[in-house]
Design a protein around this motif. Structure first.
Motif, PDB file in Angstrom:
ATOM      1  N   GLU A 185       0.811  -1.231   0.000  1.00 40.62           N
ATOM      2  CA  GLU A 185       0.000   0.000   0.000  1.00 40.62           C
ATOM      3  C   GLU A 185       0.846   1.285   0.000  1.00 40.62           C
ATOM      4  N   ALA A 186       1.779   1.377   0.960  1.00 41.43           N
ATOM      5  CA  ALA A 186       2.537   2.627   1.091  1.00 41.43           C
ATOM      6  C   ALA A 186       3.406   2.862  -0.145  1.00 41.43           C
ATOM      7  N   GLU A 187       4.013   1.766  -0.640  1.00 40.36           N
ATOM      8  CA  GLU A 187       4.876   1.910  -1.824  1.00 40.36           C
ATOM      9  C   GLU A 187       4.057   2.208  -3.081  1.00 40.36           C
ATOM     10  N   PHE A 188       2.844   1.658  -3.124  1.00 43.51           N
ATOM     11  CA  PHE A 188       1.936   1.934  -4.251  1.00 43.51           C
ATOM     12  C   PHE A 188       1.650   3.440  -4.308  1.00 43.51           C
ATOM     13  N   MET A 189       1.347   3.999  -3.150  1.00 44.34           N
ATOM     14  CA  MET A 189       1.039   5.436  -3.104  1.00 44.34           C
ATOM     15  C   MET A 189       2.286   6.258  -3.472  1.00 44.34           C
ATOM     16  N   ALA A 190       3.451   5.806  -3.002  1.00 46.72           N
ATOM     17  CA  ALA A 190       4.686   6.544  -3.310  1.00 46.72           C
ATOM     18  C   ALA A 190       4.966   6.496  -4.820  1.00 46.72           C
ATOM     19  N   PHE A 191       4.727   5.339  -5.422  1.00 48.16           N
ATOM     20  CA  PHE A 191       4.926   5.200  -6.871  1.00 48.16           C
ATOM     21  C   PHE A 191       3.965   6.146  -7.607  1.00 48.16           C
ATOM     22  N   ALA A 192       2.711   6.168  -7.149  1.00 42.77           N
ATOM     23  CA  ALA A 192       1.712   7.055  -7.783  1.00 42.77           C
ATOM     24  C   ALA A 192       2.161   8.510  -7.661  1.00 42.77           C
ATOM     25  N   ARG A 193       2.767   8.824  -6.540  1.00 42.42           N
ATOM     26  CA  ARG A 193       3.207  10.202  -6.300  1.00 42.42           C
ATOM     27  C   ARG A 193       4.372  10.587  -7.202  1.00 42.42           C
ATOM     28  N   SER A 194       5.097   9.558  -7.682  1.00 44.31           N
ATOM     29  CA  SER A 194       6.295   9.835  -8.484  1.00 44.31           C
ATOM     30  C   SER A 194       5.977  10.045  -9.973  1.00 44.31           C
ATOM     31  N   LEU A 195       4.710   9.911 -10.365  1.00 42.82           N
ATOM     32  CA  LEU A 195       4.366  10.110 -11.782  1.00 42.82           C
ATOM     33  C   LEU A 195       4.621  11.567 -12.161  1.00 42.82           C
ATOM     34  N   ARG A 196       4.659  11.826 -13.486  1.00 46.00           N
ATOM     35  CA  ARG A 196       5.101  13.165 -13.897  1.00 46.00           C
ATOM     36  C   ARG A 196       4.028  14.235 -13.788  1.00 46.00           C
ATOM     37  N   THR A 197       2.925  13.945 -13.104  1.00 46.79           N
ATOM     38  CA  THR A 197       1.937  14.971 -12.777  1.00 46.79           C
ATOM     39  C   THR A 197       1.361  14.631 -11.404  1.00 46.79           C
ATOM     40  N   PRO A 198       1.101  15.632 -10.575  1.00 42.97           N
ATOM     41  CA  PRO A 198       0.527  15.335  -9.247  1.00 42.97           C
ATOM     42  C   PRO A 198      -0.953  14.962  -9.303  1.00 42.97           C
ATOM     43  N   ILE A 199      -1.591  15.188 -10.468  1.00 42.47           N
ATOM     44  CA  ILE A 199      -3.048  14.982 -10.546  1.00 42.47           C
ATOM     45  C   ILE A 199      -3.436  13.554 -10.168  1.00 42.47           C
ATOM     46  N   PHE A 200      -2.621  12.600 -10.585  1.00 37.95           N
ATOM     47  CA  PHE A 200      -2.926  11.186 -10.354  1.00 37.95           C
ATOM     48  C   PHE A 200      -2.983  10.891  -8.847  1.00 37.95           C
ATOM     49  N   TYR A 201      -1.907  11.284  -8.171  1.00 37.79           N
ATOM     50  CA  TYR A 201      -1.816  11.019  -6.725  1.00 37.79           C
ATOM     51  C   TYR A 201      -2.927  11.751  -5.970  1.00 37.79           C
ATOM     52  N   GLU A 202      -3.153  13.010  -6.371  1.00 38.55           N
ATOM     53  CA  GLU A 202      -4.204  13.785  -5.694  1.00 38.55           C
ATOM     54  C   GLU A 202      -5.554  13.095  -5.862  1.00 38.55           C
ATOM     55  N   ALA A 203      -5.780  12.518  -7.040  1.00 36.57           N
ATOM     56  CA  ALA A 203      -7.066  11.853  -7.283  1.00 36.57           C
ATOM     57  C   ALA A 203      -7.219  10.648  -6.361  1.00 36.57           C
ATOM     58  N   ILE A 204      -6.176   9.807  -6.273  1.00 40.19           N
ATOM     59  CA  ILE A 204      -6.396   8.592  -5.458  1.00 40.19           C
ATOM     60  C   ILE A 204      -6.384   8.880  -3.952  1.00 40.19           C
ATOM     61  N   ARG A 205      -5.870  10.054  -3.597  1.00 39.75           N
ATOM     62  CA  ARG A 205      -6.021  10.442  -2.181  1.00 39.75           C
ATOM     63  C   ARG A 205      -7.484  10.728  -1.836  1.00 39.75           C
ATOM     64  N   ASN A 206      -8.278  10.974  -2.897  1.00 40.49           N
ATOM     65  CA  ASN A 206      -9.704  11.215  -2.696  1.00 40.49           C
ATOM     66  C   ASN A 206     -10.539   9.957  -2.915  1.00 40.49           C
ATOM     67  N   MET A 207      -9.879   8.813  -2.831  1.00 42.49           N
ATOM     68  CA  MET A 207     -10.587   7.548  -3.032  1.00 42.49           C
ATOM     69  C   MET A 207     -10.241   6.588  -1.902  1.00 42.49           C
ATOM     70  N   ARG A 208     -11.083   5.563  -1.796  1.00 43.23           N
ATOM     71  CA  ARG A 208     -10.852   4.530  -0.775  1.00 43.23           C
ATOM     72  C   ARG A 208     -10.627   3.207  -1.493  1.00 43.23           C
TER      73      ARG A 208
END
Ligand SMILES: Cc1cc2nc3c(=O)[nH]c(=O)nc-3n(C[C@H](O)[C@H](O)[C@H](O)COP(=O)(O)OP(=O)(O)OC[C@H]3O[C@@H](n4cnc5c(N)ncnc54)[C@H](O)[C@@H]3O)c2cc1C
Length: 464
Positions: A271-294
């Motif tokens: 889980e934690a590494e999945f989120m970190a990987f998502a955060r490393s994409l070349r736009t923050p939009i992706f990570y911000e979106a999944i922070r708004n999901m369960r």
């Protein structure tokens, strides 16, 4: 597709190995040419639209491209509406999907490319329901095909099946005699070995591997999350950006969130590494979106993604009564979403070839002609998938030549132009959806605006 005319029936009995997408579509077209068709599947099919073991990729996002959906609708009229009624999300690919290509955010505009977004198990279950309702089609479930029968020389005249769970010598074995056997058993198909056992030479393979992996989980949005798009696609952009991801809407108001990494930069399933990987994409939009999901499901990984082409079309001798289709012949890196649509195009090719069956049935010469037709049909899709993969220097199996490099430079300009020019963007999407050949990108209507160029400052730095 041929009309269902009893006079067109040319054979008594056909057997299909594998009841996934390629097998179901092959069975549907065979039903127009054979009195009876049986699909042999090693799994027991789940009731409804559940997952099954034989199709582990069902845990990952599956995009149904426009060309594939058009063919499915021809084979099973009304299917698209049924999928939408079952909860599939109508996705306008140029308006509802926020798409970050290697050269920037795609310009958004409404178009006619509106396709159902859904899970793979839902799609497969609805196709299967149509097949099951067909009077000439039946299933044998929970049985492995363990070999080809060839009682009269080297032509195939059936299959040997064994109940799942039984080992050799324990019984549960049965022979099914058939006028035609169609192998649709996927990447792990044993046809190369089976043909060699019948005395045919080894089948040459081309494998081009970008060492791409997936990690996927299904999420639901938190209350109030309304992002202004239905889907989000961050494409890898090798050689600089090897990571990407997709947030894909599916039935039930959920999203599948898939991360991908090329060149063995595999996304994690923790889980934690999945989120970190998502955060490393070349736009923050992706990570911000999944922070708004369960997250609703465990995170599943998948790494068998190499492009694998078995050159059956090159064999100089071919058995009567036998053909191979789908991933068993040509499997693509799935990140381009082509496999099911290529299987659908292959089913049409099979239908056309069956229309040419002469009174002596599925001879070796006929099967050989079909494999050549199929190879020609798959070639352009193969070119798209492997051409993209070869941009990563870590890809193994081939090297881009000078012409490829020239084409990459041109395509980069096309992608850049597609960030501001709806006409260019539409043609790119039509090519990627297999509605138009890649040569459409060289048409003067695309070539001239592309050559005019776009300065990066005028392309959209942010999604619009
Ligand atoms: C991670 C991932 C994501 C993908 N995403 C997409 C996408 O977005 N869009 C898209 O179009 N495609 C996608 N694909 C590809 C797509 O899943 C396949 O191309 C499609 O399922 C057609 O494959 P197939 O029917 O030939 O083989 P498979 O789907 O592999 O099915 C083979 C079937 O044969 C059965 N079988 C195997 N051996 C035997 C045997 N000996 N006896 C009896 N039964 C047997 C198996 O149980 C299975 O049901 C993806 C694939 C993967 C791996």
């Amino acid at each position: 597709m041929s009309k269902r005319d009893p006079l067109a029936i040319r054979g008594e009995y056909a057997v299909v190995i594998g009841g996934s997408v390629a097998g179901l579509l092959a069975a549907r077209v065979l039903a127009d040419h054979f009195e009876r068709v049986t699909v042999v599947e090693r799994d027991h099919f789940p009731a409804g639209d559940g997952m099954r073991k034989g199709v582990p990729q069902g845990l990952h996002p599956h995009v149904l491209l426009a060309r594939g959906r058009e063919i499915l609708e021809t084979l099973f009229p009304g299917l698209t509406d049924e999928l939408v009624a079952a909860g599939a999300v109508r996705m306008n690919f140029t308006a509802d999907l926020l798409n970050l290509s290697p050269m920037g955010w795609g310009v958004r505009f409404p178009s006619a490319i509106i396709e159902p977004a859904l899970t793979r198990p839902l799609l497969e279950s609805r196709i299967r329901r149509h097949v099951a309702a067909h009077p000439r089609l039946s299933f044998v479930e929970g049985c492995d095909v363990v070999g080809l029968l060839a009682a009269h020389g080297r032509d195939v005249d059936g299959v040997r099946i064994r109940q799942r769970g039984q080992t050799e010598g324990e019984g549960g074995v049965e022979d099914l005699a058939a006028n035609l056997v169609v192998d649709a058993s996927g990447r792990t198909s044993r046809s190369p070995q089976w043909l060699q056992e019948l005395g045919y030479p080894a089948v040459a393979e081309t494998v081009i591997n970008s060492f791409l992996g997936y990690s996927t989980a299904t999420f639901e949005p938190l209350a109030g999350f309304e992002p202004g798009w239905k889907g989000l696609y961050i494409q890898p952009a090798p050689p600089t950006h090897l990571r990407g991801g997709v947030i894909w809407p599916v039935e039930g108001g959920r999203w599948m969130v898939g991360l991908v990494g090329m060149a063995r930069d595999y996304p994690p399933t923790d889980e934690a590494e999945f989120m970190a990987f998502a955060r490393s994409l070349r736009t923050p939009i992706f990570y911000e979106a999944i922070r708004n999901m369960r997250r609703l499901t465990p995170i599943a990984g998948y790494r068998t993604t190499e492009n694998r082409l078995r050159h059956y079309e090159r064999l100089v001798a071919w058995p009567g009564g036998f053909v191979v289709v789908g991933d068993a012949v040509c499997a693509f890196n799935p990140v381009y979403g082509q496999g099911m649509s290529a299987a659908a195009m292959g089913a049409l090719e099979l239908d056309g070839a069956l229309g040419e069956l002469a009174a002596d049935g599925a001879t070796g010469a006929w099967g050989q002609r079909f494999q050549k037709r199929l190879a020609a049909r798959n070639a352009s899709v193969w070119q798209l998938a492997t051409g993209a993969d070869l941009r990563s220097p870590a890809t193994e199996g081939a090297l881009p030549g000078p012409l490829d490099r020239l084409m990459y430079r041109y395509l980069d300009r096309v992608f850049l132009r597609s960030t501001v020019d709806p006409q260019v963007a539409l043609t790119v999407v039509e090519v990627l959806h297999l509605q138009k050949p890649a040569s459409a990108l060289l048409h003067p209507r695309i070539l001239w605006p592309t050559l005019q160029g776009v300065s990066r400052s005028t392309s959209h730095p942010q999604p619009t």
